[in-house]
Design a protein around this motif. Structure first.
Motif, PDB file in Angstrom:
ATOM      1  N   MET A  26      39.760  47.651  79.418  1.00 51.59           N
ATOM      2  CA  MET A  26      39.289  47.275  78.084  1.00 51.59           C
ATOM      3  C   MET A  26      37.952  47.950  77.765  1.00 51.59           C
ATOM      4  O   MET A  26      36.960  47.305  77.410  1.00 51.59           O
ATOM      5  CB  MET A  26      39.194  45.744  77.952  1.00 51.59           C
ATOM      6  N   SER A  27      37.969  49.276  77.890  1.00 58.65           N
ATOM      7  CA  SER A  27      36.756  50.042  77.598  1.00 58.65           C
ATOM      8  C   SER A  27      37.125  51.326  76.861  1.00 58.65           C
ATOM      9  O   SER A  27      38.254  51.821  76.954  1.00 58.65           O
ATOM     10  CB  SER A  27      36.012  50.373  78.906  1.00 58.65           C
ATOM     11  N   PHE A  28      36.148  51.862  76.144  1.00 63.14           N
ATOM     12  CA  PHE A  28      36.356  53.106  75.400  1.00 63.14           C
ATOM     13  C   PHE A  28      36.509  54.277  76.368  1.00 63.14           C
ATOM     14  O   PHE A  28      35.839  54.343  77.410  1.00 63.14           O
ATOM     15  CB  PHE A  28      35.156  53.388  74.489  1.00 63.14           C
ATOM     16  N   THR A  29      37.376  55.234  75.993  1.00 62.67           N
ATOM     17  CA  THR A  29      37.545  56.440  76.809  1.00 62.67           C
ATOM     18  C   THR A  29      37.198  57.716  76.058  1.00 62.67           C
ATOM     19  O   THR A  29      36.889  58.730  76.685  1.00 62.67           O
ATOM     20  CB  THR A  29      38.991  56.559  77.320  1.00 62.67           C
ATOM     21  N   SER A  30      37.261  57.704  74.724  1.00 65.94           N
ATOM     22  CA  SER A  30      36.924  58.924  73.975  1.00 65.94           C
ATOM     23  C   SER A  30      36.639  58.590  72.525  1.00 65.94           C
ATOM     24  O   SER A  30      37.098  57.571  71.991  1.00 65.94           O
ATOM     25  CB  SER A  30      38.067  59.948  74.052  1.00 65.94           C
ATOM     26  N   LEU A  31      35.859  59.467  71.891  1.00 65.60           N
ATOM     27  CA  LEU A  31      35.610  59.391  70.456  1.00 65.60           C
ATOM     28  C   LEU A  31      35.301  60.806  69.975  1.00 65.60           C
ATOM     29  O   LEU A  31      34.387  61.454  70.499  1.00 65.60           O
ATOM     30  CB  LEU A  31      34.432  58.456  70.143  1.00 65.60           C
ATOM     31  N   GLN A  32      36.062  61.254  69.000  1.00 68.19           N
ATOM     32  CA  GLN A  32      35.905  62.619  68.505  1.00 68.19           C
ATOM     33  C   GLN A  32      36.111  62.632  67.003  1.00 68.19           C
ATOM     34  O   GLN A  32      36.995  61.958  66.479  1.00 68.19           O
ATOM     35  CB  GLN A  32      36.925  63.553  69.170  1.00 68.19           C
ATOM     36  N   CYS A  33      35.296  63.426  66.308  1.00 65.31           N
ATOM     37  CA  CYS A  33      35.547  63.719  64.901  1.00 65.31           C
ATOM     38  C   CYS A  33      35.307  65.206  64.702  1.00 65.31           C
ATOM     39  O   CYS A  33      34.176  65.690  64.899  1.00 65.31           O
ATOM     40  CB  CYS A  33      34.644  62.896  63.987  1.00 65.31           C
ATOM     41  N   ASN A  34      36.364  65.904  64.338  1.00 63.16           N
ATOM     42  CA  ASN A  34      36.302  67.368  64.191  1.00 63.16           C
ATOM     43  C   ASN A  34      35.703  68.029  65.434  1.00 63.16           C
ATOM     44  O   ASN A  34      36.213  67.844  66.532  1.00 63.16           O
ATOM     45  CB  ASN A  34      35.529  67.751  62.927  1.00 63.16           C
ATOM     46  N   ASP A  35      34.577  68.725  65.266  1.00 61.30           N
ATOM     47  CA  ASP A  35      34.010  69.498  66.370  1.00 61.30           C
ATOM     48  C   ASP A  35      33.034  68.705  67.230  1.00 61.30           C
ATOM     49  O   ASP A  35      32.415  69.264  68.127  1.00 61.30           O
ATOM     50  CB  ASP A  35      33.294  70.744  65.820  1.00 61.30           C
ATOM     51  N   ARG A  36      32.911  67.406  66.978  1.00 60.39           N
ATOM     52  CA  ARG A  36      31.956  66.586  67.733  1.00 60.39           C
ATOM     53  C   ARG A  36      32.690  65.616  68.649  1.00 60.39           C
ATOM     54  O   ARG A  36      33.559  64.864  68.213  1.00 60.39           O
ATOM     55  CB  ARG A  36      31.055  65.790  66.775  1.00 60.39           C
ATOM     56  N   ILE A  37      32.327  65.650  69.919  1.00 58.95           N
ATOM     57  CA  ILE A  37      32.862  64.704  70.903  1.00 58.95           C
ATOM     58  C   ILE A  37      31.698  63.858  71.388  1.00 58.95           C
ATOM     59  O   ILE A  37      30.682  64.383  71.842  1.00 58.95           O
ATOM     60  CB  ILE A  37      33.520  65.461  72.072  1.00 58.95           C
ATOM     61  N   PHE A  38      31.830  62.543  71.257  1.00 59.19           N
ATOM     62  CA  PHE A  38      30.715  61.640  71.506  1.00 59.19           C
ATOM     63  C   PHE A  38      30.835  60.974  72.876  1.00 59.19           C
ATOM     64  O   PHE A  38      31.943  60.729  73.370  1.00 59.19           O
ATOM     65  CB  PHE A  38      30.643  60.576  70.405  1.00 59.19           C
ATOM     66  N   ASP A  39      29.676  60.666  73.446  1.00 57.56           N
ATOM     67  CA  ASP A  39      29.607  59.961  74.722  1.00 57.56           C
ATOM     68  C   ASP A  39      29.881  58.471  74.468  1.00 57.56           C
ATOM     69  O   ASP A  39      29.132  57.815  73.736  1.00 57.56           O
ATOM     70  CB  ASP A  39      28.215  60.172  75.331  1.00 57.56           C
ATOM     71  N   VAL A  40      30.949  57.950  75.059  1.00 54.20           N
ATOM     72  CA  VAL A  40      31.319  56.557  74.815  1.00 54.20           C
ATOM     73  C   VAL A  40      30.923  55.637  75.972  1.00 54.20           C
ATOM     74  O   VAL A  40      31.287  54.460  75.973  1.00 54.20           O
ATOM     75  CB  VAL A  40      32.845  56.435  74.559  1.00 54.20           C
ATOM     76  N   SER A  41      30.153  56.158  76.923  1.00 54.05           N
ATOM     77  CA  SER A  41      29.884  55.380  78.144  1.00 54.05           C
ATOM     78  C   SER A  41      29.071  54.115  77.858  1.00 54.05           C
ATOM     79  O   SER A  41      29.144  53.158  78.630  1.00 54.05           O
ATOM     80  CB  SER A  41      29.170  56.255  79.170  1.00 54.05           C
ATOM     81  N   SER A  42      28.300  54.099  76.769  1.00 52.16           N
ATOM     82  CA  SER A  42      27.500  52.908  76.482  1.00 52.16           C
ATOM     83  C   SER A  42      28.134  52.015  75.407  1.00 52.16           C
ATOM     84  O   SER A  42      27.543  51.005  75.016  1.00 52.16           O
ATOM     85  CB  SER A  42      26.096  53.331  76.033  1.00 52.16           C
ATOM     86  N   LEU A  43      29.310  52.367  74.938  1.00 51.76           N
ATOM     87  CA  LEU A  43      29.936  51.570  73.883  1.00 51.76           C
ATOM     88  C   LEU A  43      30.637  50.351  74.466  1.00 51.76           C
ATOM     89  O   LEU A  43      31.216  50.404  75.546  1.00 51.76           O
ATOM     90  CB  LEU A  43      30.958  52.402  73.103  1.00 51.76           C
ATOM     91  N   GLU A  44      30.607  49.282  73.731  1.00 49.59           N
ATOM     92  CA  GLU A  44      31.256  48.040  74.145  1.00 49.59           C
ATOM     93  C   GLU A  44      32.092  47.506  72.986  1.00 49.59           C
ATOM     94  O   GLU A  44      31.677  47.574  71.832  1.00 49.59           O
ATOM     95  CB  GLU A  44      30.201  46.978  74.512  1.00 49.59           C
ATOM     96  N   PRO A  45      33.255  46.931  73.297  1.00 47.28           N
ATOM     97  CA  PRO A  45      34.004  46.223  72.254  1.00 47.28           C
ATOM     98  C   PRO A  45      33.505  44.789  72.124  1.00 47.28           C
ATOM     99  O   PRO A  45      32.727  44.320  72.946  1.00 47.28           O
ATOM    100  CB  PRO A  45      35.434  46.245  72.805  1.00 47.28           C
TER     101      PRO A  45
END
Lengths: 292, 110
Positions: A230-249
């Motif tokens: 139950m954790s994030f593995t990826s987030l991308q919009c167009n040419d940007r890929i974001f670090d999801v390691s600190s994101l929480e649901p």
């Protein structure tokens, strides 16, 4: 995590612009119809008057050919129609369209779309700060927990262009929606609202607004989430890929009657007294699991 | 198979004075049935009429020509439409002191 093993889809012009996991759960091209995306009605018992205020603006999505006063029909990425989600014409009004699944197995999942975010073209001005935000929310439940990953792109706030990605983990308190005759099992929490969002580290991104409100350019978006952890593995919009390691649901104890819940929810939010429109050309939901 | 949807465009919204429903994109549809139901009322909204409007852009509206009565509480009114272009909405003007909770439903078919 395995991406699709069968690379035959690379020669398929509809699929090859996506990057699905090994199994496709749903591939919804809205030129083919609504494909099961519908409106959210806020929970209630006995009377609609018991729906929480934040849900009252929500209504059915539309199939739109993107018709404007100055050019005519815009069309979609692949076909004539896209799924259009419209806010009401007042600041922070939120509307949402969702598709309701359950999951067969806790596994990595991924949501991809081609989208456009635009304000209503009521003024002959840039209007780039009128569309407030759009977002993706998943509503998930396993045997023990209800988990709600929230991601939004905050385009503008109080007339100022913000242009950054945010997430939300702060719980909204659940309220009883049965009034004096409550049966005690139906509750509601308006978790889509404007409060409680946190910036994603490195999450600033300027999208392609393209100068006037009647032109929209399709953007690619992808979010990954693992139902096992139950954790994030990826987030991308167009040419940007974001670090999801600190994101929480959002995390909360399991609610009644929601086992294996898997809802995919797209939101749009106004920042001004103009409607904000989220157009989705197509959505691909995929997962990576074996039944054995 | 023909595409169809029944869209609830107003769900218990309180309508009073000069009011119009949210615009709805209907370019893909060739026919529509508009249903209007009252979930509650104050005054005498049934003395008024509602009417259909169409638009080339979702912002500037013109009367389509069809009308439907404002129903009494728990009653329902309807009108059948075709050849409506890209955008549809329902408009009404209610007498002073009158209002009702509108459940406005569009049944659209390709």
């Amino acid at each position: 995590m395995a991406t699709a093993v069968n690379r035959a889809f690379w020669s398929d012009p509809d699929l090859s612009k996506f990057n699905p996991l090994s199994r496709i759960i749903a591939f919804d091209q809205f030129s083919k119809g609504f494909r099961g995306y519908t409106a959210l009605v806020g929970n209630y018992e006995h009377t609609l008057d018991n729906v929480l205020p934040g849900f009252r603006d929500m209504s059915q999505p539309m199939l739109s050919n993107g018709t404007h006063w100055d050019t005519g029909s815009h069309g979609g990425h692949d076909g004539t129609y896209s799924l259009k989600i419209a806010s009401r014409p007042r600041p922070r009004s939120v509307n949402m369209a969702l598709k309701r699944f359950t999951f067969r197995k806790a596994c990595p999942i991924q949501i991809e779309t081609y989208f456009a975010l635009k304000p209503e073209a009521t003024d002959l001005t840039l209007s780039a700060s009128d569309a407030g935000a759009f977002g993706l929310v998943l509503d998930l439940q396993d045997n023990e927990r209800r988990i709600m990953p929230h991601i939004r792109y905050l385009n503008a706030l109080n007339g100022e262009r913000i242009e950054k990605w945010q997430f939300k983990r702060t719980l909204e308190p659940a309220k009883d929606v049965g009034g004096d005759q409550s049966l005690g099992e139906t509750r509601s929490h308006h978790h889509f609202g404007a409060d409680g969002w946190e910036d994603i580290p490195g999450g600033s991104q300027q999208l392609c607004y393209n100068e006037v409100p009647t032109k929209y350019n399709w953007h690619y978006f992808k979010m990954g989430f693992d139902l096992r952890t139950m954790s994030f593995t990826s987030l991308q919009c167009n040419d940007r890929i974001f670090d999801v390691s600190s994101l929480e649901p959002m995390r909360m104890p399991a609610w009644p009657n929601l086992n294996c819940l898997f809802n995919v929810c797209w939101t749009v939010e106004a920042d001004s007294h103009k409607r904000s429109f989220l157009y989705l050309d197509s959505v691909l939901v995929s997962g990576d699991w074996e039944d054995a | 198979m023909r595409e169809s949807i029944t869209a609830v465009v107003a769900r218990g919204d309180t309508w009073s004075g000069v009011v119009a429903s949210e615009p709805y994109d209907v370019a893909w549809a060739s026919e529509a049935v508009v249903f209007l139901r009252s979930l509650g009322a104050e005054g005498h909204p049934e003395q008024a009429r509602a009417w259909i409007q169409i638009s080339p852009d979702g912002m500037r509206w013109i009367d389509e020509g069809s009308m439907l009565p404002i129903p009494r509480v728990d009653e329902i009114a309807s009108v059948r439409l075709s050849n409506f272009g890209t955008y549809l909405r329902v408009m009404t003007v209610l007498p002073e002191g009158s209002s009702f909770k509108a459940l406005l439903t569009l049944s659209l078919k390709e």
